[in-house]
Design an enzyme around this catalytic site. Structure first.
Site, PDB file in Angstrom:
ATOM      1  CG  HIS A  17      -6.511   2.247  -1.841  1.00 61.97           C
ATOM      2  ND1 HIS A  17      -5.351   2.914  -2.138  1.00 61.97           N
ATOM      3  CD2 HIS A  17      -6.371   1.014  -2.381  1.00 61.97           C
ATOM      4  CE1 HIS A  17      -4.533   2.123  -2.840  1.00 61.97           C
ATOM      5  NE2 HIS A  17      -5.143   0.958  -2.997  1.00 61.97           N
TER       6      HIS A  17
ATOM      7  CG  HIS B  61      -2.575  -6.946  -4.637  1.00 62.58           C
ATOM      8  ND1 HIS B  61      -3.262  -6.509  -3.535  1.00 62.58           N
ATOM      9  CD2 HIS B  61      -2.816  -6.038  -5.619  1.00 62.58           C
ATOM     10  CE1 HIS B  61      -3.890  -5.375  -3.831  1.00 62.58           C
ATOM     11  NE2 HIS B  61      -3.643  -5.071  -5.085  1.00 62.58           N
TER      12      HIS B  61
ATOM     13  CG  ASP C 104      -4.142  -4.601  -8.531  1.00 59.18           C
ATOM     14  OD1 ASP C 104      -5.233  -4.493  -7.928  1.00 59.18           O
ATOM     15  OD2 ASP C 104      -3.099  -4.070  -8.132  1.00 59.18           O
TER      16      ASP C 104
ATOM     17  CG  ASP D  89      -6.802  -2.508  -4.732  1.00 59.62           C
ATOM     18  OD1 ASP D  89      -6.055  -3.389  -5.191  1.00 59.62           O
ATOM     19  OD2 ASP D  89      -6.383  -1.420  -4.300  1.00 59.62           O
TER      20      ASP D  89
ATOM     21  CD  GLU E 292      -0.135  -3.326  -5.112  1.00 58.57           C
ATOM     22  OE1 GLU E 292       0.209  -2.456  -5.916  1.00 58.57           O
ATOM     23  OE2 GLU E 292      -1.038  -3.142  -4.271  1.00 58.57           O
ATOM     24  CD  GLU E 293      -3.228  -2.025  -2.050  1.00 63.82           C
ATOM     25  OE1 GLU E 293      -2.583  -1.000  -2.301  1.00 63.82           O
ATOM     26  OE2 GLU E 293      -4.256  -2.360  -2.678  1.00 63.82           O
TER      27      GLU E 293
END
Ligand code: ZN
Length: 468
Positions: free
Chosen positions: A426, A281, A355, A293, A327-328
């Site tokens: 994140h 992603h 991922d 990520d 995606e997130e």
């Protein structure tokens, strides 16, 4: 924690696995079909590990555009850049599929302990959270250690901000406090929620990530705080002090924005309508630069197929790189692909998603039938030089998930030690510095070799030679 040196075991498992497949057609022993691939795979591994091209491209992506939250200009600029670069790389076809994505905007935010004394606390609002009133939200803090503990103390919750101080026991097990904590606490009258960051021990780094509000329960603002601060607050509370905190968040939702999945194809030379997808992603959270990520996964997938082009290895089947959007905080890219390509999903031979970080893989996780498992196990036996021979019990990814489920497509993901990934995931610390260039090269090598052989082998993955 890499599993290497188990080539013999893998070969044995491969032999045992053969013959378990549906249909009981006689199949070539693994050695016979993979033998033809020793030479091209050796070329792929040596080209992929000859330099740090993948890492350099990841650095260019993250240094130029920064983080890429859905709805941001940075994401759209990065998408346009990737399309342009992929065309220059010589893919046969590069296109974008338009996707409407949620637009959540963080705004300014802060958290402070205001009583019995002042302490500013690093924080990140959780993705998709509502904001606080403009003047902020001040309340006494109630600290709980689990949902069960919350229930036991439900009578004390009303009017308070609840802190879930839950130790990290792996992402899958602990993420429920981030996802569901706000609604769990709101049902007992909490006015706000704080979550101890979902990650292994870091360096006082808060981790954001998406929450989801349960329908019918009041929506309250929620934020993550570092492990160190959660522990400090817990010690202060245990000593009998009443803690008062002030939370301010400007977070808001705007109208859905335009985004896109990016797709680049290397067209198959014999069976172009059969497709192997290598995916990731392209969006990220709005902190750090989304290097691990999942910028790394995207550049690895892209480089894996670019290498085939560079080496003039055109497989029988078509190979597709898919950079999914959103995606997130929505999975709209993965859902769009499933719907848009519904009539061709049965011609998807394999979908791979990276991922979980671009560490050097010990092999792949794989979900598919026994015949397919035996075949990928045999292919992985060629990856001894980079230590990637292991095939684990299951594989997949969030973005390929909807398509995989809809058409029962075999699914795969590189098997990596994700400890480092979850430390920075994140957070502001998700930058390219945390990615090891040599490890990333081995990640690309494994992806490229596996993709090539599955796309080129005489039988379709999961089928035996006599069935086509
Ligand atoms: Zn991700």
């Amino acid at each position: 924690m890499r599993r290497v040196g188990c080539g013999l075991l893998v070969a044995m498992l491969g032999l045992v696995g053969f013959g378990w497949g549906v249909g009981a057609q006689p199949v070539a022993p693994p050695a016979a079909f993979v033998d033809a691939y020793r030479e091209p795979v050796a070329r792929i591994l040596s080209a992929a590990t000859a330099d740090h091209a993948a890492w350099r491209r990841l650095a260019t992506l993250t240094d130029t555009f920064g983080h890429r939250l859905s709805g941001s200009q940075a994401l759209e600029d990065a998408i346009a850049w990737s399309v342009d670069q992929m065309r220059r790389d010589g893919f046969d076809t590069v296109w974008t599929d338009p996707v409407k994505v949620p637009k959540w905007v963080r705004g300014r935010e802060s958290l402070a302990l205001v009583g019995p004394r002042r302490l500013d606390i690093p924080m990140l609002g959780l993705g998709m959270s509502i904001g606080t009133p403009a003047e902020g939200l001040e309340a006494d803090l109630l600290i709980v250690s689990s949902f069960a503990d919350l229930e036991r103390r439900s009578a004390e919750v009303r009017g308070r901000i609840v802190l879930f101080n839950v130790a990290y026991r792996g992402y899958g097990q602990t993420v429920t406090y981030r996802t569901n904590g706000a609604s769990q606490a709101a049902q007992y009258g909490a006015v706000g929620v704080l979550v101890r960051s979902v990650g292994p021990e870091g360096l006082r780094t808060p981790h954001t990530g998406m929450l989801s509000y349960r329908p019918g329960v009041a929506r309250i603002p929620a934020a993550a705080i570092p492990v160190e601060d959660a522990e400090r607050l817990a010690r202060l509370a245990e000593s009998g002090q009443t803690l008062r905190v002030r939370l301010s968040m400007e977070a808001r939702h705007d109208a859905d924005a335009d985004s896109a999945n990016v797709i680049a194809e290397l067209r198959g030379r014999e069976r172009p309508d059969e497709i192997v997808v290598v995916a990731c992603h392209f969006d990220s959270w709005d902190v750090g630069t989304g290097a691990s990520d999942d910028g790394g996964g995207c550049i690895a997938a892209w480089e894996a197929v670019r290498l085939l082009r560079q080496l003039d290895l055109r497989p029988r089947r078509t190979v597709r790189v898919v950079l999914y959007t959103n995606e997130e905080n929505g999975l709209r890219g993965g859902l769009d692909y499933r719907t848009r390509y519904a009539t061709t999903l049965d011609r998807h031979v394999l979908m791979i998603e990276s991922d979980l970080g671009v560490a050097a893989p010990s092999g792949f996780g794989f979900s598919g039938n026994d015949a397919a498992r035996a075949q990928v196990t045999a292919i992985a036996s060629l990856l001894g030089p980079i230590g990637a021979t292991h095939i684990g019990p299951s594989g997949g990814g969030a973005d390929i998930g909807p398509s995989v489920a809809a058409a029962r497509i075999p699914a795969m993901s590189p098997e990596v030690d994700s400890t480092k990934y979850f430390v920075v995931h994140h957070t502001h610390a998700d930058t390219v510095d945390r990615v090891d260039p040599g490890d990333m090269a081995r990640h690309v090598a494994a992806l490229s070799a596996m993709t090539y052989v599955v796309a080129d082998m005489p039988m379709r993955l999961g089928e035996t030679i006599g069935t086509r």
